[in-house]
Design a protein around this motif. Structure first.
Motif, short mmCIF file in Angstrom:
data_model
loop_
_atom_site.label_atom_id
_atom_site.label_comp_id
_atom_site.label_asym_id
_atom_site.label_seq_id
_atom_site.Cartn_x
_atom_site.Cartn_y
_atom_site.Cartn_z
N GLY A 92 59.60 7.06 5.11
CA GLY A 92 60.44 5.76 5.68
C GLY A 92 61.24 6.06 6.95
O GLY A 92 61.66 4.88 7.39
N LEU A 95 58.11 4.60 11.60
CA LEU A 95 57.38 3.41 11.40
C LEU A 95 56.69 3.30 12.68
O LEU A 95 56.81 3.64 13.79
CB LEU A 95 58.18 2.15 11.05
CG LEU A 95 59.02 2.43 9.84
CD1 LEU A 95 60.01 1.06 9.86
CD2 LEU A 95 58.39 2.82 8.61
N ALA A 260 53.81 1.87 7.94
CA ALA A 260 54.36 3.00 7.74
C ALA A 260 53.30 4.10 7.18
O ALA A 260 51.94 3.77 7.15
CB ALA A 260 55.46 2.98 6.37
N THR A 264 54.08 6.41 1.59
CA THR A 264 55.22 5.87 1.57
C THR A 264 55.64 5.28 0.38
O THR A 264 54.95 4.26 -0.27
CB THR A 264 55.83 5.00 2.92
OG1 THR A 264 55.30 5.62 4.01
CG2 THR A 264 57.32 4.53 2.73
#
Length: 326
Positions: A92, A95, A260, A264
């Motif tokens: 996370g 991105l 992402a 994730t």
């Protein structure tokens, strides 16, 4: 039980807890997010994609409680930065602010080092904008019908510009040529700014642009919009008819969104999705988008995945028919 057994047990429990914490992924330790988040824009600073990413940057930072840093990694039609994120840790903190190009159409024209559908996890769209047919202010065509007659009469003497070979503006121009029975010559440029400069210099008779690319020259009166690529007229670019009114079935729009790395976790995707939805709903963001003829639009991850699949299905035949390569 001895009086020393309780402290020993407490120490043992603490040691086990520490070991368990160490076994947890970084995002789970202390809650996500606990450090700045990098949002990669796979193009140079100042372009359309960069502008939109920076528009939601502050709101996302406030919602998530951590700084969201926009970082530009341009090159190879957006695929260098996109590949960087596809191979990043799925925690996370890295991105990509993607769009139609590297996330749906570039792979139709050449091999890329990632799979759009397998190596990236969609989170949400941020904006949708129609491709707009633009002409110089001194063009004899005042309407879409005028332009079609003008282009058919002049055949391959007309130049239609794009922001680059294999770009959505290029694909749209080829699609328009085929659907409308035209033979305009495609002239690629290295980005929106050089293409609009060519417009101002009289080197182009037409181009398909986004409102982000065309805003300055249109506001100065040097370029005029004729029609939009949405299936029907839209308030995103008010006062224009749809190209589909004269060329049935024609449609072309660009999307922008956040993705992402593929693995994730759901918990992180949910937090990021909520932050994006909040940002897109902010009045100041919607106003900034609106004056650039862009529709602020969030989505579910599933809707963004479907959009990517639909785009690949739409543009594949165009690429093959026109033999477009990068």
């Amino acid at each position: 039980m001895t009086t020393t057994s309780l402290p020993r047990r407490a120490l043992l429990g603490a040691a086990c807890a520490a070991l368990a914490l160490g076994a947890l992924p970084a995002w789970a330790q202390g809650g996500y997010p606990n450090k700045p988040i990098r949002m990669i824009v796979p193009y140079a600073a100042g372009g359309s994609t960069d502008q939109l990413a920076r528009a939601i940057q502050q709101s996302m930072s406030e919602t998530l409680g951590q700084t969201v840093i926009v970082e530009n990694k341009p090159g190879a039609g957006g695929t260098i930065g996109t590949d960087y994120v596809a191979k990043a840790a799925p925690d996370g903190y890295t991105l990509v602010f993607g769009n139609t190009g590297p996330n749906a159409v570039v792979s139709l024209m050449r091999k890329v080092p990632y799979d759009e559908l397998k190596d990236l996890r969609p989170i949400s769209t941020v904006a949708i904008t129609p491709m707009i047919l633009a002409v110089p202010a001194d063009s004899p065509a005042k309407t879409l019908k005028d332009f079609l007659a003008y282009a058919k009469k002049n055949g391959n003497a007309l130049n239609v510009g794009s922001v680059g070979n294999g770009s959505l503006s290029h694909l749209t121009a080829e699609y328009f040529n085929e659907a409308a029975g035209l033979r305009m010559q495609h002239i690629p440029y290295n980005g929106g700014a050089p293409m609009m400069t060519a417009f101002a210099g009289g080197q182009l008779q037409a181009a398909f642009v986004t409102g982000l690319d065309g805003a300055t020259l249109v506001s100065s009166g040097r370029v005029r919009y004729l029609a939009v690529g949405t299936p029907k007229a839209t308030e995103t670019v008010p006062g224009l008819q749809a190209i589909a009114d004269e060329v049935p079935g024609f449609r072309s729009s660009a999307w922008f969104g956040v993705l992402a790395p593929k693995d994730t976790p759901d918990e992180i995707v949910t937090k990021l999705h909520d932050a994006i939805v909040t940002a897109v709903a902010r009045p100041e963001v919607r106003k900034m988008f609106s004056v650039r003829n862009v529709e602020a639009r969030s989505s579910t991850p599933q809707e963004l995945e479907k959009l990517i699949r639909d785009e690949m299905g739409q543009w594949g035949p165009v690429v093959r028919k026109a033999n477009i390569q990068m």
